[in-house]
Design a protein around this motif. Structure first.
Motif, PDB file in Angstrom:
ATOM      1  N   GLU A  71       0.815  -1.222   0.000  1.00 60.48           N
ATOM      2  CA  GLU A  71       0.000   0.000   0.000  1.00 60.48           C
ATOM      3  C   GLU A  71       0.837   1.254   0.000  1.00 60.48           C
ATOM      4  O   GLU A  71       0.331   2.322  -0.296  1.00 60.48           O
ATOM      5  CB  GLU A  71      -0.896   0.105   1.234  1.00 60.48           C
ATOM      6  CG  GLU A  71      -1.875  -0.994   1.423  1.00 60.48           C
ATOM      7  CD  GLU A  71      -1.393  -1.844   2.546  1.00 60.48           C
ATOM      8  OE1 GLU A  71      -0.165  -2.022   2.670  1.00 60.48           O
ATOM      9  OE2 GLU A  71      -2.226  -2.294   3.327  1.00 60.48           O
ATOM     10  N   LYS A  72       2.097   1.140   0.390  1.00 66.68           N
ATOM     11  CA  LYS A  72       2.928   2.336   0.409  1.00 66.68           C
ATOM     12  C   LYS A  72       3.611   2.534  -0.923  1.00 66.68           C
ATOM     13  O   LYS A  72       3.576   3.608  -1.503  1.00 66.68           O
ATOM     14  CB  LYS A  72       3.983   2.227   1.533  1.00 66.68           C
ATOM     15  CG  LYS A  72       4.763   3.507   1.750  1.00 66.68           C
ATOM     16  CD  LYS A  72       3.831   4.616   2.210  1.00 66.68           C
ATOM     17  CE  LYS A  72       4.538   5.965   2.175  1.00 66.68           C
ATOM     18  NZ  LYS A  72       3.585   7.060   2.429  1.00 66.68           N
ATOM     19  N   PHE A  73       4.235   1.454  -1.456  1.00 70.77           N
ATOM     20  CA  PHE A  73       5.055   1.725  -2.625  1.00 70.77           C
ATOM     21  C   PHE A  73       4.266   1.822  -3.929  1.00 70.77           C
ATOM     22  O   PHE A  73       4.820   2.152  -4.968  1.00 70.77           O
ATOM     23  CB  PHE A  73       6.238   0.748  -2.748  1.00 70.77           C
ATOM     24  CG  PHE A  73       5.903  -0.697  -3.004  1.00 70.77           C
ATOM     25  CD1 PHE A  73       6.265  -1.658  -2.060  1.00 70.77           C
ATOM     26  CD2 PHE A  73       5.295  -1.119  -4.168  1.00 70.77           C
ATOM     27  CE1 PHE A  73       6.000  -2.993  -2.282  1.00 70.77           C
ATOM     28  CE2 PHE A  73       5.031  -2.451  -4.402  1.00 70.77           C
ATOM     29  CZ  PHE A  73       5.382  -3.390  -3.451  1.00 70.77           C
ATOM     30  N   GLU A 123       2.064   4.076  -4.160  1.00 66.58           N
ATOM     31  CA  GLU A 123       1.762   5.507  -4.236  1.00 66.58           C
ATOM     32  C   GLU A 123       2.625   6.139  -5.314  1.00 66.58           C
ATOM     33  O   GLU A 123       3.831   5.956  -5.353  1.00 66.58           O
ATOM     34  CB  GLU A 123       2.026   6.176  -2.874  1.00 66.58           C
ATOM     35  CG  GLU A 123       0.963   5.863  -1.840  1.00 66.58           C
ATOM     36  CD  GLU A 123       1.283   6.434  -0.467  1.00 66.58           C
ATOM     37  OE1 GLU A 123       2.250   7.229  -0.353  1.00 66.58           O
ATOM     38  OE2 GLU A 123       0.571   6.088   0.482  1.00 66.58           O
ATOM     39  N   GLY A 124       1.993   6.914  -6.194  1.00 65.83           N
ATOM     40  CA  GLY A 124       2.733   7.550  -7.272  1.00 65.83           C
ATOM     41  C   GLY A 124       2.717   6.743  -8.569  1.00 65.83           C
ATOM     42  O   GLY A 124       3.188   7.216  -9.594  1.00 65.83           O
ATOM     43  N   ARG A 125       2.187   5.513  -8.533  1.00 61.73           N
ATOM     44  CA  ARG A 125       2.115   4.719  -9.765  1.00 61.73           C
ATOM     45  C   ARG A 125       0.817   5.054 -10.501  1.00 61.73           C
ATOM     46  O   ARG A 125      -0.203   5.348  -9.876  1.00 61.73           O
ATOM     47  CB  ARG A 125       2.133   3.206  -9.449  1.00 61.73           C
ATOM     48  CG  ARG A 125       3.347   2.682  -8.700  1.00 61.73           C
ATOM     49  CD  ARG A 125       4.667   3.014  -9.339  1.00 61.73           C
ATOM     50  NE  ARG A 125       4.715   2.659 -10.752  1.00 61.73           N
ATOM     51  CZ  ARG A 125       5.685   3.077 -11.575  1.00 61.73           C
ATOM     52  NH1 ARG A 125       6.640   3.851 -11.146  1.00 61.73           N
ATOM     53  NH2 ARG A 125       5.669   2.698 -12.847  1.00 61.73           N
ATOM     54  N   LEU A 159      -2.509   9.182 -10.866  1.00 63.11           N
ATOM     55  CA  LEU A 159      -1.496   8.547 -10.030  1.00 63.11           C
ATOM     56  C   LEU A 159      -2.114   8.191  -8.684  1.00 63.11           C
ATOM     57  O   LEU A 159      -2.874   8.966  -8.113  1.00 63.11           O
ATOM     58  CB  LEU A 159      -0.300   9.482  -9.833  1.00 63.11           C
ATOM     59  CG  LEU A 159       0.426   9.894 -11.123  1.00 63.11           C
ATOM     60  CD1 LEU A 159       1.602  10.806 -10.798  1.00 63.11           C
ATOM     61  CD2 LEU A 159       0.917   8.668 -11.887  1.00 63.11           C
ATOM     62  N   TRP A 212      -3.320   6.850  -2.610  1.00 62.05           N
ATOM     63  CA  TRP A 212      -3.598   6.061  -1.408  1.00 62.05           C
ATOM     64  C   TRP A 212      -4.192   4.742  -1.839  1.00 62.05           C
ATOM     65  O   TRP A 212      -5.013   4.694  -2.766  1.00 62.05           O
ATOM     66  CB  TRP A 212      -4.578   6.855  -0.556  1.00 62.05           C
ATOM     67  CG  TRP A 212      -4.992   6.249   0.732  1.00 62.05           C
ATOM     68  CD1 TRP A 212      -4.374   6.349   1.941  1.00 62.05           C
ATOM     69  CD2 TRP A 212      -6.180   5.482   0.980  1.00 62.05           C
ATOM     70  NE1 TRP A 212      -5.085   5.705   2.906  1.00 62.05           N
ATOM     71  CE2 TRP A 212      -6.199   5.151   2.344  1.00 62.05           C
ATOM     72  CE3 TRP A 212      -7.225   5.041   0.158  1.00 62.05           C
ATOM     73  CZ2 TRP A 212      -7.219   4.405   2.925  1.00 62.05           C
ATOM     74  CZ3 TRP A 212      -8.237   4.299   0.730  1.00 62.05           C
ATOM     75  CH2 TRP A 212      -8.231   3.980   2.098  1.00 62.05           C
ATOM     76  N   ALA A 213      -3.795   3.680  -1.210  1.00 60.89           N
ATOM     77  CA  ALA A 213      -4.380   2.380  -1.522  1.00 60.89           C
ATOM     78  C   ALA A 213      -4.599   1.608  -0.239  1.00 60.89           C
ATOM     79  O   ALA A 213      -3.792   1.693   0.684  1.00 60.89           O
ATOM     80  CB  ALA A 213      -3.470   1.590  -2.449  1.00 60.89           C
ATOM     81  N   ASN A 214      -5.693   0.888  -0.191  1.00 62.05           N
ATOM     82  CA  ASN A 214      -6.039   0.116   0.988  1.00 62.05           C
ATOM     83  C   ASN A 214      -6.491  -1.267   0.542  1.00 62.05           C
ATOM     84  O   ASN A 214      -7.314  -1.385  -0.360  1.00 62.05           O
ATOM     85  CB  ASN A 214      -7.181   0.810   1.729  1.00 62.05           C
ATOM     86  CG  ASN A 214      -7.198   0.431   3.170  1.00 62.05           C
ATOM     87  OD1 ASN A 214      -6.166   0.080   3.732  1.00 62.05           O
ATOM     88  ND2 ASN A 214      -8.355   0.480   3.775  1.00 62.05           N
TER      89      ASN A 214
END
Lengths: 175, 239, 474
Positions: free
Chosen positions: C43-45, C47-49, C391, C394-396
């Motif tokens: 969920e962190k990496f 971000e920005g994709r 982009l 946030w993802a959960n």
């Protein structure tokens, strides 16, 4: 005499192990030529000494992974980095652009430094995810995400009979 | 009034070759179906000798020559396949892979990438140099295209196709060494560029998955830069 | 004398885990804990994709159920595009999903658990693996390999690759199904059916030998959760959330998966990277619920295909109300394999299945998207937020196995308390402690993904149960 084979997963998704199992009945055939002495699919809890071939999937992401791979290297004759995570870092290494604390904060809503008891007894995430050969010497590299069952079968068949394989002909990064 | 063409004779890998004086070693080799690996070269664009994959050996000197920017000379004896060259080519490719974040498995160009193909044809199964894992941005501000700097190898084909074929010169390079980056206009988000015509030539010229169309989903989308020499020809016949 | 027993690693399951048991002065088990020791930080990496890369990226969460992540991620992207995918594409995705369930359940049953089921929990550890099964019962071993192969081959024929196929994309799928491929799959179905039915027949006799395990393997009242379709059947690809209690009474129904934060809370427990979701209205830990094959068969009126429905009736007759023993996850898995094969057959016979319109195209029409589906192990949700450029900001992820965390921990305690006494610690006993986890078939690589920062209540208690410290975060 049968060669001893071990398979290990470090920080991977287990896809390379699934590809290994994707040999389907060829796995049962090959099984006559090796003793699977350590693997997630058998009940051996301790990595034995003197393993002939170790297939290792996954990158080195925690201090536990690092400890494990060093131990495996010591006890193995031929160490095979299986799959892109082991060979290049691949997807787990995408967290290298972020700090460890930001990764943990995102997952748990708080940083370990504020809540040490939360993470007690768990492996520590290394600041950088690394491919296996940046930590120990690797003898054979098999890229792919995952390398196909055909590739693994060809490789294993050759290694068990003492032959060599031109890996680049069989697979590549991202295969 | 006829122009005399100055012809040079030389040897490449033992074979006798004749070429025009204004041709590069690479052009002469390609014309004679002798393969030399390249990344920054693209048919129809000027050559810049940036990637150093096309280095060849010339008898009489230990120096290596980038064949894409070196003119043929009379009596040259060139070899393109020595062990030394193979070693340097692999090293060049490895350095390219190690410099930024090339995660082939999830890339839009997986299976259709020139860097990846060259890596495999040169027998790469791993990268010996330590990965740098730099933090690189993604610019998705343009309506139709995205650039992922993680995948850029600074070949500058985008810069040249935009400047030489489209004429807009939207792309250029900023910074030096490891801080080099391709930029649009005055290093601003691509979507705010005033010079970009949204023609998409840069996307087709890009050898990796750095530049891609937003509608390209999944993997293995092949680029089609074949229009570039064609456009050149059309322009020449019109002028 | 108190003692700590550590089982490390837990073998024959997917991912990294260890179990610690604490015994008191009398040698009785005081506490048991299941630690998941892997976290990659998806969920962190991510971000920005760009959002349309998410399916391929999220696929790498797991090598056993990549299709589940592909599909659920693509559904979240469909929501960002605000498209309704073409019916053919939905049906093709369904077939892929069902094939995934077949191969994953086959892996769990035959490769990971059948050593215990066939040879017994106390069998020689050196024999307790697929190869030992193939030696002791070649038909069972080979059948398991062939059944998993069937599921994997369907995925390969549709998606191009068995593991991490790039065929599922936002808006639909990448390519239509050819008549030739359809016929190839149809030809493989009879063997798959036969193996499943033979295994069911064998298992329905065999499980009678595990009465004690059935009684003690995470056998307790709990809620059950899963996706159910409008026609009261398990919704593997689509549906609405239903919660049911142990008596079989529906507690909540027709819940929109996109509103999961309203009814699912999560708890952070020390010493594990796996968090514990619970049904919010009942609080923690009373709101414990289970997902997956056992839950799905409890939640629905029927399966919806003839052979599976026959088995389903027999299965439900095991207990009045909901079937509660987690040992019966194994039985439920076999029924789901049967149902999935039948359903794939029906879908392949559908008139629209060879349609060529398989992708809806659009650009960003919503800055948020939530996708849900039933993965082999239970309900899976992907929740993304994007910026105007597409982009990910946030993802959960709510991972199937994660829902079962509380139940798994309670299960180990139950088994350990029943079997572990004083100095009587045999390998077979320790194997049973692991086997209760295996019954859940957890996918631990997947599961180390938090529900996120929603009302986390962190409690630190001492051995006497006194509250030492508490932290809340909104």
């Amino acid at each position: 005499m049968k060669k001893t084979l071990a398979t290990v997963w470090l920080d991977g998704c287990s896809g390379c192990h699934m590809s290994f199992l994707d040999m389907d009945e060829r796995l049962l055939e090959l099984a006559g030529q090796f003793d699977l002495v350590y693997s997630p699919i058998v009940d051996q809890k301790i990595f034995p000494q003197g393993v002939d071939i170790s297939l290792v999937e996954g990158s080195v992401s925690t201090n536990e992974d690092e400890h494990k791979i060093r131990m495996i290297r010591e006890r193995t004759t031929m160490l095979v980095s299986l799959g892109d995570c082991a060979v290049t870092g691949n997807v787990p290494a995408m967290r290298n652009s972020f700090s460890v604390s930001s990764v943990l904060e995102r997952a748990f809503g708080d940083a370990p430094v504020n809540r040490p008891e939360m993470f007690a007894g768990l492996p520590q995430l290394l600041p950088r995810v690394r491919p296996i050969h940046e930590v120990v010497k690797v003898d054979v590299f098999v890229p792919g995400c995952p390398p196909s069952a055909d590739t693994i079968y060809t490789l294993l068949r050759e290694l068990l009979s003492g032959g060599t394989v031109d890996i680049a002909r069989l697979t590549r990064f991202g295969a | 009034m006829t122009q005399t063409v100055d012809v040079k004779t030389l040897k490449i890998d033992g074979a006798d070759i004749s070429a025009r004086a204004d041709q590069t070693i690479l052009e002469a080799a390609l014309e004679h179906n002798i393969a030399i690996p390249t990344l920054c070269h693209l048919d129809g664009l000027s050559d810049v000798g940036a990637c150093r994959l096309c280095l060849v050996e010339v008898a009489g000197t230990s120096r290596l020559f980038p064949s894409c920017v070196t003119l043929v000379e009379e009596g040259m004896q060139i070899s393109t396949q020595s062990d030394r060259l193979q070693k340097y080519r692999r090293m060049t490719l490895e350095l390219l892979f190690a410099e930024r974040n090339h995660v082939c498995s999830v890339c839009v160009s997986n299976g259709a990438c020139e860097l990846q193909t060259l890596g495999q044809s040169h027998g790469l199964t791993h990268i010996e140099f330590p990965y740098r894992f730099p933090k690189q941005p993604v610019d998705a501000s343009h309506e139709r295209f995205t650039i992922d700097h993680n995948r850029c190898i600074l070949c500058t084909r985008c810069v040249r196709v935009c400047a030489e074929i489209e004429g807009a010169h939207t792309w250029d390079v900023m910074g030096r060494g490891e801080t080099s980056r391709v930029i649009t206009d005055l290093d601003q988000p691509w979507g705010t560029s005033e010079s970009c015509t949204s023609c998409g030539k840069c996307v087709q010229a890009c050898p990796t998955g750095a530049l891609f169309e937003k509608s390209q989903v999944g993997t293995g989308s092949k680029k089609k830069p074949g229009f570039i020499p064609f456009l050149n020809e059309m322009r020449e016949t019109q002028s | 004398m108190t003692r700590t027993i550590i089982i490390d690693p837990v073998t024959r399951l997917e991912g990294h885990a260890r179990i610690t048991l604490q015994t008191n002065g009398e040698g009785e088990v005081d506490s048991a804990r299941f630690h998941v020791t892997q976290l990659r930080g998806f969920e962190k990496f991510c971000e920005g994709r760009p959002y349309y890369e998410m399916p391929m990226l999220m696929s790498r969460i797991c090598g056993i159920c990549p299709v589940s992540h592909l599909i659920t991620s693509a559904k979240a992207c469909d929501a960002i595009l605000a498209v309704r995918i073409p019916p053919t594409a939905a049906k093709l995705r369904r077939i892929l999903n069902l094939a995934q369930i077949i191969q994953s359940h086959a892996l769990s049953f035959f490769y990971l658990s059948s050593p215990d089921l066939l040879l017994g929990m106390d069998a020689d550890p050196a024999e307790r693996n697929l190869f030992g099964v193939a030696r002791a019962n070649p038909e069972l071993g080979r059948g398991g390999v062939r059944l998993r192969q069937f599921g994997q081959q369907v995925i390969e024929l549709l998606g191009g690759k068995r593991i991490h196929p790039g065929w599922v994309i936002p808006g639909g799928v990448n390519a239509p199904l050819s008549g030739q491929t359809r016929d190839r799959i149809l030809a493989m179905i009879p063997e798959a059916l036969s193996i499943t039915q033979k295994t069911l027949a064998w298992y329905k006799i065999r499980f009678e030998s595990f009465r004690e395990e059935i009684r003690t393997f995470a056998n307790f009242p709990s809620l059950f959760m899963g996706l159910v379709t409008g026609t009261e059947r398990p919704g593997y690809y689509d549906g609405k959330i239903r919660f049911m209690d142990a008596t079989g009474k529906i507690v909540a129904d027709n819940l929109d998966p996109a509103k999961y934060t309203e009814y699912i809370g999560e708890e952070v427990e020390p010493s594990t990277f796996l968090k514990s979701p619970y049904y919010k209205p009942l609080g923690y830990p009373k709101g414990i619920y289970r997902v997956g094959p056992l839950a799905r068969l409890n939640l629905s009126e029927r399966c919806g295909t003839p052979l599976a429905d026959q088995e389903w009736v027999e299965f439900r007759s095991l207990e009045r109300g909901a079937v509660l023993s987690s040992f019966h996850y194994h039985y439920a898995r076999l029924i789901e394999i049967l149902h999935s094969i039948e359903r794939i057959h029906a879908l392949l016979d559908d008139s629209e299945i060879l349609g060529t319109h398989v992708r809806a195209t659009a650009s960003i029409n919503s800055l948020e998207g939530i996708g849900a589906s039933e993965a082999p192990r239970g309900t899976l949700m992907h929740h993304y937020r994007v910026n105007e450029e597409g982009l990910i900001t946030w993802a959960n992820l709510i991972i199937a196995t994660g829902h079962n965390n509380l139940a798994m921990n309670r299960g180990i305690l139950q088994v350990a308390r029943h079997y572990v006494h004083g100095d009587k610690l045999t390998d077979g006993i320790l194997n049973r402690v692991e086997a209760v986890i295996r019954a859940f078939d957890p996918c631990l690589s997947c599961s180390t993904h938090a529900v996120g920062q929603m009302g986390i209540d962190l409690r630190l208690v001492n051995p006497a149960g006194d509250l030492l410290d508490r932290a809340t975060r909104q």
